[in-house]
Design a protein around this motif. Structure first.
Motif, short mmCIF file in Angstrom:
data_model
loop_
_atom_site.label_atom_id
_atom_site.label_comp_id
_atom_site.label_asym_id
_atom_site.label_seq_id
_atom_site.Cartn_x
_atom_site.Cartn_y
_atom_site.Cartn_z
N ASP A 1 0.84 -1.18 0.00
CA ASP A 1 0.00 0.00 0.00
C ASP A 1 0.88 1.23 0.00
O ASP A 1 1.84 1.31 0.73
N ALA A 2 0.55 2.20 -0.84
CA ALA A 2 1.33 3.43 -0.89
C ALA A 2 0.38 4.61 -0.86
O ALA A 2 0.12 5.24 -1.87
N PRO A 3 -0.17 4.90 0.30
CA PRO A 3 -1.09 6.04 0.39
C PRO A 3 -0.41 7.31 -0.06
O PRO A 3 0.79 7.48 0.10
N GLU A 4 -1.22 8.20 -0.60
CA GLU A 4 -0.65 9.40 -1.21
C GLU A 4 0.20 10.18 -0.24
O GLU A 4 1.22 10.74 -0.61
N GLU A 5 -0.19 10.21 1.04
CA GLU A 5 0.59 11.00 1.97
C GLU A 5 1.99 10.44 2.18
O GLU A 5 2.91 11.15 2.55
N ASP A 6 2.18 9.13 1.91
CA ASP A 6 3.49 8.53 2.08
C ASP A 6 4.46 8.96 0.99
O ASP A 6 5.67 8.91 1.18
N GLU B 1 6.10 2.10 -5.49
CA GLU B 1 4.75 1.67 -5.83
C GLU B 1 3.84 2.88 -6.08
O GLU B 1 3.07 2.92 -7.04
N GLY B 2 3.96 3.90 -5.23
CA GLY B 2 3.17 5.10 -5.42
C GLY B 2 3.53 5.83 -6.70
O GLY B 2 2.66 6.33 -7.43
N LEU B 3 4.83 5.89 -7.00
CA LEU B 3 5.28 6.56 -8.21
C LEU B 3 4.86 5.79 -9.46
O LEU B 3 4.44 6.39 -10.46
N TYR B 4 4.96 4.47 -9.42
CA TYR B 4 4.53 3.68 -10.57
C TYR B 4 3.04 3.88 -10.85
O TYR B 4 2.62 3.96 -12.01
N GLU B 5 2.24 3.97 -9.81
CA GLU B 5 0.80 4.19 -9.99
C GLU B 5 0.56 5.54 -10.66
O GLU B 5 -0.27 5.66 -11.57
N ARG C 1 15.42 -11.22 -15.90
CA ARG C 1 14.41 -11.89 -15.08
C ARG C 1 14.70 -11.67 -13.60
O ARG C 1 13.77 -11.50 -12.80
N ARG C 2 15.98 -11.68 -13.20
CA ARG C 2 16.32 -11.41 -11.80
C ARG C 2 15.92 -9.98 -11.44
O ARG C 2 15.40 -9.72 -10.34
N THR C 3 16.16 -9.05 -12.35
CA THR C 3 15.75 -7.67 -12.12
C THR C 3 14.26 -7.59 -11.86
O THR C 3 13.80 -6.94 -10.90
N LEU C 4 13.48 -8.27 -12.69
CA LEU C 4 12.03 -8.18 -12.60
C LEU C 4 11.47 -8.98 -11.43
O LEU C 4 10.38 -8.67 -10.93
N ASN C 5 12.19 -9.98 -10.98
CA ASN C 5 11.77 -10.67 -9.76
C ASN C 5 11.89 -9.75 -8.55
O ASN C 5 11.14 -9.87 -7.59
N LEU C 6 12.85 -8.82 -8.60
CA LEU C 6 13.06 -7.87 -7.51
C LEU C 6 12.18 -6.63 -7.66
O LEU C 6 11.78 -6.02 -6.67
N ASP C 7 11.92 -6.23 -8.89
CA ASP C 7 11.09 -5.05 -9.16
C ASP C 7 10.31 -5.32 -10.45
O ASP C 7 10.78 -5.05 -11.55
N GLU C 8 9.11 -5.89 -10.29
CA GLU C 8 8.34 -6.34 -11.45
C GLU C 8 7.86 -5.20 -12.33
O GLU C 8 7.42 -5.43 -13.46
N LYS C 9 7.95 -3.95 -11.86
CA LYS C 9 7.51 -2.81 -12.67
C LYS C 9 8.69 -1.98 -13.19
O LYS C 9 8.50 -0.83 -13.61
#
Length: 253
Positions: free
Chosen positions: A75-80, A99-103, A191-199
């Protein structure tokens, strides 16, 4: 698309200026800004000369995109993510911030709105929290710039040994493996990169580029489209979709 020169990036003593400024003005309307600094991540892959025969030797599983990480997304609430990054910023907080930035990036309405978000994301990618890792990454990039690919790979081998959870280290090694003519190793590192950061939209796009060169066009198209769900303004991914969509979807597969 050639390999962009890798600008050495000094170790960060605190939050980068661009990242801090972005979070300070996160909810403001986009404003014109100075041209961005050189991107420490490579912009494209130089895929000329890859051995197409390498695809046949690879297990089918290596051609599949990694599954989404198990469990619910952080969860990445906007205030975070809307506040200023503190001077004692802890890189362990990166997943929530990213996560918030990707969204926000996926919802950006224009390239101008997306630009400061991608700049902030890519500065977060580079924040390892270790002066040693930062120095080794900088040296590896310089060796790649100087066409000393073997030495660059040797340094990156050491980096992934001491920091196996650092997605950017695997991503850079994938890039250099392409330069070294090792596309299968590059795929494994992506694939190792994406396992750590799928986005990690650059890694997803480069996965598509390598797969396309190896002849796995259906999988490449899937990768390009996945990259665009994260970053709708990824030019290489857009070009890949444009080039492959009719060819792949017109086939009886």
């Amino acid at each position: 698309m050639g390999l962009a020169l890798l600008a050495p990036t000094p170790a960060l003593a605190g939050p980068p200026v661009v990242l801090a400024q972005f979070f300070e003005h996160f909810d403001d309307e986009p404003e014109p800004s100075a041209p961005p600094a050189e991107d420490p991540a490579l912009e494209g892959l130089d895929l000329e000369g890859l051995d197409d025969g390498g695809l046949d030797a690879m297990p089918e599983s290596e051609l599949e995109l990694p599954d989404a990480a198990a469990g619910e997304a952080l969860d990445a609430p906007e205030e975070d993510v809307a506040g200023v990054v503190p001077p004692d910023f802890d890189p362990a907080e990166r997943p929530i911030l990213l996560e918030g930035l990707y969204e926000r990036l996926s919802a950006a309405k224009s390239p101008g709105e997306a630009a400061p978000i991608t700049e902030a994301i890519e500065e977060l990618w580079a924040m390892s929290g270790s002066d040693t890792v930062d120095l080794l990454m900088s040296r590896a990039m310089q060796f790649a710039n100087d066409s000393d690919v073997d030495l660059s790979l040797a340094v990156l081998d050491a980096v992934v040994d001491i920091a196996p959870e650092e997605a950017e280290a695997w991503y850079l090694r994938a890039k250099v493996n392409v330069l070294a003519g090792n596309p299968e190793r590059a795929l494994a590192d992506l694939r190792r990169t994406l396992n750590l950061d799928e986005k990690h939209y650059r890694a997803i796009t480069d996965l598509g580029l390598v797969l396309e060169q190896l002849g796995a066009k259906k999988e490449a198209l899937k990768a390009y489209r996945q990259a665009l769900t994260v970053n709708p303004y990824m030019d290489d991914a857009k070009a890949g979709v444009d080039a492959l969509a009719r060819e792949v979807e017109g086939q009886d597969i």
